[in-house]
Design a protein around this motif. Structure first.
Motif, PDB file in Angstrom:
ATOM      1  N   MET A  53       0.677  -1.322  -0.026  1.00 44.73           N
ATOM      2  CA  MET A  53      -0.210  -0.015   0.001  1.00 44.73           C
ATOM      3  C   MET A  53       0.848   1.322   0.365  1.00 44.73           C
ATOM      4  O   MET A  53       1.342   1.351   0.853  1.00 44.73           O
ATOM      5  N   ARG A  54       0.619   1.843  -0.647  1.00 43.70           N
ATOM      6  CA  ARG A  54       1.373   3.453  -0.405  1.00 43.70           C
ATOM      7  C   ARG A  54       0.178   4.489  -0.396  1.00 43.70           C
ATOM      8  O   ARG A  54       0.006   5.892  -1.435  1.00 43.70           O
ATOM      9  N   LEU A  55      -0.072   4.655   0.736  1.00 42.96           N
ATOM     10  CA  LEU A  55      -1.351   5.256   1.022  1.00 42.96           C
ATOM     11  C   LEU A  55      -0.763   6.761   1.404  1.00 42.96           C
ATOM     12  O   LEU A  55       0.361   7.439   1.861  1.00 42.96           O
ATOM     13  N   GLN A  56      -1.379   8.333   0.664  1.00 40.64           N
ATOM     14  CA  GLN A  56      -0.969   9.786   0.422  1.00 40.64           C
ATOM     15  C   GLN A  56      -1.784   9.998   2.206  1.00 40.64           C
ATOM     16  O   GLN A  56      -2.762   9.744   2.807  1.00 40.64           O
ATOM     17  N   TYR A  57      -0.467  10.760   2.957  1.00 38.15           N
ATOM     18  CA  TYR A  57      -1.224  11.706   4.316  1.00 38.15           C
ATOM     19  C   TYR A  57      -1.291  13.093   3.988  1.00 38.15           C
ATOM     20  O   TYR A  57       0.758  13.345   3.633  1.00 38.15           O
ATOM     21  N   SER A  58      -1.575  13.561   4.608  1.00 34.11           N
ATOM     22  CA  SER A  58      -0.793  15.478   4.525  1.00 34.11           C
ATOM     23  C   SER A  58       0.084  15.274   5.283  1.00 34.11           C
ATOM     24  O   SER A  58       0.487  14.746   6.604  1.00 34.11           O
ATOM     25  N   PRO A  59       1.078  16.263   4.202  1.00 33.25           N
ATOM     26  CA  PRO A  59       2.080  16.498   5.006  1.00 33.25           C
ATOM     27  C   PRO A  59       2.601  17.059   6.428  1.00 33.25           C
ATOM     28  O   PRO A  59       3.950  17.292   6.825  1.00 33.25           O
ATOM     29  N   ASN A  60       0.993  17.885   6.803  1.00 33.56           N
ATOM     30  CA  ASN A  60       1.540  18.318   8.063  1.00 33.56           C
ATOM     31  C   ASN A  60       1.422  17.682   9.059  1.00 33.56           C
ATOM     32  O   ASN A  60       2.304  18.522   9.723  1.00 33.56           O
ATOM     33  N   VAL A  61       1.488  16.419   9.263  1.00 33.34           N
ATOM     34  CA  VAL A  61       1.837  15.144  10.284  1.00 33.34           C
ATOM     35  C   VAL A  61       3.023  15.007   9.772  1.00 33.34           C
ATOM     36  O   VAL A  61       3.630  14.218   9.313  1.00 33.34           O
ATOM     37  N   LYS A  62       4.062  15.299  11.729  1.00 31.61           N
ATOM     38  CA  LYS A  62       5.539  14.910  11.675  1.00 31.61           C
ATOM     39  C   LYS A  62       5.532  13.818  12.616  1.00 31.61           C
ATOM     40  O   LYS A  62       4.580  14.231  13.568  1.00 31.61           O
ATOM     41  N   ILE A  63       6.228  12.691  12.152  1.00 34.10           N
ATOM     42  CA  ILE A  63       6.131  11.472  12.830  1.00 34.10           C
ATOM     43  C   ILE A  63       7.449  11.557  13.704  1.00 34.10           C
ATOM     44  O   ILE A  63       8.738  11.899  13.652  1.00 34.10           O
ATOM     45  N   ILE A  64       7.394  10.942  15.249  1.00 34.32           N
ATOM     46  CA  ILE A  64       7.953  11.003  15.675  1.00 34.32           C
ATOM     47  C   ILE A  64       7.973   9.163  16.518  1.00 34.32           C
ATOM     48  O   ILE A  64       6.810   8.883  16.807  1.00 34.32           O
ATOM     49  N   MET A  65       8.576   8.858  15.498  1.00 36.15           N
ATOM     50  CA  MET A  65       8.947   6.655  16.053  1.00 36.15           C
ATOM     51  C   MET A  65       9.261   6.516  17.620  1.00 36.15           C
ATOM     52  O   MET A  65      10.074   7.379  18.069  1.00 36.15           O
ATOM     53  N   VAL A  66       8.412   5.818  17.971  1.00 34.24           N
ATOM     54  CA  VAL A  66       9.413   5.954  19.472  1.00 34.24           C
ATOM     55  C   VAL A  66       8.357   4.258  19.785  1.00 34.24           C
ATOM     56  O   VAL A  66       8.228   3.689  19.550  1.00 34.24           O
ATOM     57  N   PRO A  67       9.219   2.754  20.198  1.00 33.47           N
ATOM     58  CA  PRO A  67       9.322   1.863  20.565  1.00 33.47           C
ATOM     59  C   PRO A  67       7.869   1.294  21.005  1.00 33.47           C
ATOM     60  O   PRO A  67       7.257   0.748  20.519  1.00 33.47           O
ATOM     61  N   CYS A  68       7.331   2.628  22.127  1.00 33.67           N
ATOM     62  CA  CYS A  68       6.026   1.670  22.376  1.00 33.67           C
ATOM     63  C   CYS A  68       5.253   3.431  23.051  1.00 33.67           C
ATOM     64  O   CYS A  68       6.048   3.954  23.511  1.00 33.67           O
ATOM     65  N   THR A  69       4.230   2.766  22.523  1.00 32.24           N
ATOM     66  CA  THR A  69       3.602   5.060  22.920  1.00 32.24           C
ATOM     67  C   THR A  69       3.869   4.574  24.726  1.00 32.24           C
ATOM     68  O   THR A  69       3.196   6.052  25.156  1.00 32.24           O
ATOM     69  N   GLY A  70       3.733   3.717  25.013  1.00 40.77           N
ATOM     70  CA  GLY A  70       3.769   3.471  26.401  1.00 40.77           C
ATOM     71  C   GLY A  70       5.826   5.064  27.079  1.00 40.77           C
ATOM     72  O   GLY A  70       6.021   5.286  27.883  1.00 40.77           O
ATOM     73  N   ARG A  71       6.301   5.344  26.563  1.00 38.44           N
ATOM     74  CA  ARG A  71       7.621   5.081  26.197  1.00 38.44           C
ATOM     75  C   ARG A  71       6.744   7.409  26.231  1.00 38.44           C
ATOM     76  O   ARG A  71       7.960   8.061  26.251  1.00 38.44           O
ATOM     77  N   VAL A  72       5.790   7.809  25.632  1.00 38.10           N
ATOM     78  CA  VAL A  72       5.912   8.774  25.345  1.00 38.10           C
ATOM     79  C   VAL A  72       5.434   9.083  26.572  1.00 38.10           C
ATOM     80  O   VAL A  72       4.301   9.021  27.107  1.00 38.10           O
ATOM     81  N   ASP A  73       6.259  10.901  27.333  1.00 35.40           N
ATOM     82  CA  ASP A  73       5.751  11.204  28.266  1.00 35.40           C
ATOM     83  C   ASP A  73       5.497  12.235  28.330  1.00 35.40           C
ATOM     84  O   ASP A  73       5.075  13.245  27.299  1.00 35.40           O
ATOM     85  N   ILE A  74       4.809  12.862  29.427  1.00 41.21           N
ATOM     86  CA  ILE A  74       4.304  14.384  29.559  1.00 41.21           C
ATOM     87  C   ILE A  74       4.690  15.386  28.956  1.00 41.21           C
ATOM     88  O   ILE A  74       4.361  16.094  28.138  1.00 41.21           O
ATOM     89  N   LEU A  75       5.812  15.413  29.338  1.00 41.01           N
ATOM     90  CA  LEU A  75       6.768  16.138  28.580  1.00 41.01           C
ATOM     91  C   LEU A  75       6.796  16.222  27.617  1.00 41.01           C
ATOM     92  O   LEU A  75       7.088  17.123  26.684  1.00 41.01           O
ATOM     93  N   HIS A  76       6.976  15.222  26.920  1.00 40.95           N
ATOM     94  CA  HIS A  76       6.485  15.215  24.905  1.00 40.95           C
ATOM     95  C   HIS A  76       6.092  15.258  24.587  1.00 40.95           C
ATOM     96  O   HIS A  76       6.466  16.099  23.630  1.00 40.95           O
ATOM     97  N   LEU A  77       4.859  15.694  24.640  1.00 38.73           N
ATOM     98  CA  LEU A  77       3.613  16.568  24.890  1.00 38.73           C
ATOM     99  C   LEU A  77       3.830  17.882  24.258  1.00 38.73           C
ATOM    100  O   LEU A  77       3.415  18.486  23.808  1.00 38.73           O
TER     101      LEU A  77
END
Lengths: 309, 222, 116
Positions: free
Chosen positions: C1-25
């Protein structure tokens, strides 16, 4: 004779006593107390004057008690540990006695969270059992907590009461807590409102078997249900209250206009049952803001005229 | 440990409203353990304050640091060279920290960012409860290992009162009735006699009622 | 699949969303994001058991922080999706982008900063 109060004399004479309750007003209006006195005088043997009950500020129990006594009604002054430390408590015990108070009910006091000043700081320097012990020491040993002695004949001669709740958790422990109040030196106890007669009988049997009813006069607390709504509220929302479905059903069985009458009928039946329970020395009738019905209740219960000793 | 909780954002924003440059100082002691004022919470508060001020178009410069402890004079000294650089120092320690800092640096304006709540412990992740009131005369062994002074709403030594239901305090269904716990434990242990003795009046002189307290250990003095 | 999504969305990859901290947000907002969302695995499918559940609670915390500043809490969100579901990823990206466009630019970054 410990205090010479009417209540003490009647209990010692083995009379089935009846005590009432009076909440002072949320103002300085003495006439409210005088008005209530009219419905109580000659119908009950002594009247509890509440001490800022449910932590709502009211005229002091000492003032309320004195006004009642001016009207010829013997007061049973309530004293809570919530608002006074040991200095104020002892001072009030001495002052009240000096002004003619002869009965004192020693209580921990409701937590201020439920009152009109939940932001207040509480005291609880002593608890109710330590308060009983303190008043007894003052009376019988003529001593203050500090050890300071009073000259003979100047001790506070008070008949010491306490409240007990036979239904609060943990049930198995309640009778031991009664024993503890007796060990602390209580002369009479008034119970929380009783509706579950079977459970109360069980409690009294336990107390009787332990020999406690020999050592203390137990007055069973009763409150007439004014309506089905009140009964339901007491059943669901009042901590430590046990209202069996039987009471609810009896009130449901009559039309709305007749519920208060039925509430009084239930109460009269309770009084007859309580008279037969070994160790029950009388009843404590808490007709909260319903003092005007006290005369008819006492009369219908066949408890008139009140004896004198 | 001492358990604290960060003050509401509004209150802190009001404290720093006239400041352009502040220092937020965390503490690696108790308040780190209870997730109220450690390095991480310093970072979150700094980011939050910066954002709030950006929104008002009134940016604020914030430096962050976390001290080993704020309740020991030697750990405060590190602020010596920096204290004068800030309009305000916001301490995220228990209230001891801001008191130490403002005493050590009389010129500095120091504010507490936490409310110091109680002495207690964690019950589960994210839940802390009060266990001790520091009365200075521990008697928990007489009460089945529970403290009725700190954990009974009325501090009854001869409880329970008549208001508990289903093991919960009448003051709040979230509070366990400590007397329910005491009675059940001692009854199970067959030590009812410990309960039936009237517990004597407490001597409060060792508590706060004797005035602010101090412990002096001559053997440790240098 | 080569689906297109908006270039406004910048992806930051983490191994698991459990790694996402309040501070990151919060940092994302400080760095100029108009909105931030966390794309986690379906609830119950976390490889680390509860990572995505913890992320949701942190998102909720930051929503409250934004609210207390008078900023729309919807600027931060949590979405759950399967790693195998490309179309859902695109759908969420578009949905969140439109929502943020409706809310307008970041209230933290003033036009003069952007011009500068």
């Amino acid at each position: 004779m410990k205090s010479g109060s009417n209540l003490e004399k009647l209990l010692n004479a083995g009379e089935f006593v009846i005590t009432g309750e009076c909440g002072p007003p949320r103002s300085a209006d003495a006439s409210v107390v005088r008005e209530k006195a009219k419905y109580l005088k000659g119908y009950v043997d002594s009247v509890n004057v509440t001490d800022n009950q449910t932590s709502v500020v009211r005229m002091s129990s000492l003032a309320g008690s004195l006004i009642l006594q001016e009207e010829g009604v013997e007061a049973n002054m309530q004293m809570v540990c919530r608002d006074r430390n040991r200095i104020a408590i002892q001072s009030d015990v001495l002052g009240a006695t000096a002004l003619g108070i002869r009965n004192m009910l020693c209580l921990s006091g409701d937590h201020q969270k439920f009152g009109d000043h939940p932001e207040a700081k509480n005291v609880f320097d002593l608890d109710s059992i330590q308060l009983i012990q303190t008043v007894k020491m003052m009376r019988d040993e003529g001593k203050l907590i500090s050890g300071q002695e009073m000259a003979e004949g100047t001790e506070p001669r008070l008949f010491i009461g306490a409240a007990v709740n036979p239904f609060a958790d943990p049930f198995e422990y309640r009778v031991y807590r009664l024993a503890k109040k007796i060990a602390a030196g209580v002369d009479f106890v008034q119970t929380q409102c009783i509706y579950n007669m079977d459970k109360f009988k069980e409690y009294m049997k336990q107390a009787h078997d332990m020999g406690l009813t020999e050592k203390v006069h137990v007055l069973a607390g009763i409150t007439p249900m004014k309506s089905l709504g009140m009964a339901r509220y007491m059943q669901k929302s009042v901590p430590g209250m046990d209202v069996p479905d039987e009471i609810i059903n009896r009130l449901k069985g009559v039309e709305k206009g007749g519920q208060s009458k039925e509430g009084i009928n239930i109460l009269l039946d309770q009084i007859q049952i309580l008279k037969e329970i070994p160790g029950v020395a009388g009843v404590h009738l808490m007709a909260i803001e319903w003092e005007e019905r006290v005369p008819e209740i006492v009369e219908a219960a066949g408890l008139l005229p009140r004896p004198t000793v | 440990m001492i358990v604290g909780e960060r003050k509401p954002l509004d209150e802190i924003l009001e404290m720093v409203k006239d400041a352009k440059k502040i220092l937020i100082v965390g503490c690696k002691g108790c308040v780190t353990v209870c997730n109220a004022g450690g390095t991480k919470e310093v970072g979150i508060l700094a980011a939050t304050l910066r954002l709030a001020r950006l929104k008002e178009d009134n940016p604020i410069e914030i430096d962050e640091m976390t001290l080993e402890r704020q309740c020991d004079p030697e750990y405060i000294e590190i602020l010596e060279e920096r204290a004068a650089n800030y309009d305000i120092i916001l301490s995220m320690a228990c209230s001891i920290g801001p008191q130490y800092i403002s005493e050590k640096f009389p010129e500095a304006i120091v504010y507490p960012a936490l409310n110091t709540c109680f002495m207690g412990g964690a019950q589960e992740h994210g839940v802390w409860a009060e266990f001790c009131q520091a009365c200075g005369d521990c008697k928990i062994h007489l009460f089945g290992g529970y403290c009725p002074i700190a954990r009974c709403s009325k501090s009854l030594l001869n409880g329970p009162c008549g208001g508990s239901a289903d093991g919960k305090c009448e003051v709040d269904k979230e509070i366990d009735c400590v007397w329910h716990l005491i009675v059940n434990k001692l009854m199970k242990q067959g030590k009812l006699d410990q309960l039936t003795q009237v517990k004597p009046l407490k001597n409060w002189t060792t508590s706060r009622d004797g005035g602010p307290r101090k412990i002096v250990r001559e053997d440790l003095k240098i | 699949m080569r689906l297109q999504y908006s270039p406004n969305v910048k992806i930051i990859m983490v191994p698991c969303t459990g790694r996402v901290d309040i501070l990151h947000l919060l940092k994302a907002f400080e760095d100029g994001a108009d909105g931030v969302y966390v794309a986690g695995c379906m609830e119950g499918d976390c490889h680390y058991l509860t990572g995505n559940l913890k992320a949701r609670r942190r998102v909720e915390y930051v929503q409250k922080v934004l609210e207390s500043m008078g900023v729309e809490p919807e600027r931060v969100a949590m979405y759950n999706m399967s790693a195998a579901d490309g179309p859902r990823f695109v759908q969420v990206a578009e949905e969140f982008k439109s929502k943020i466009q409706e809310l307008g630019p970041s209230p933290f970054i003033k036009p003069k900063d952007q011009a500068a």
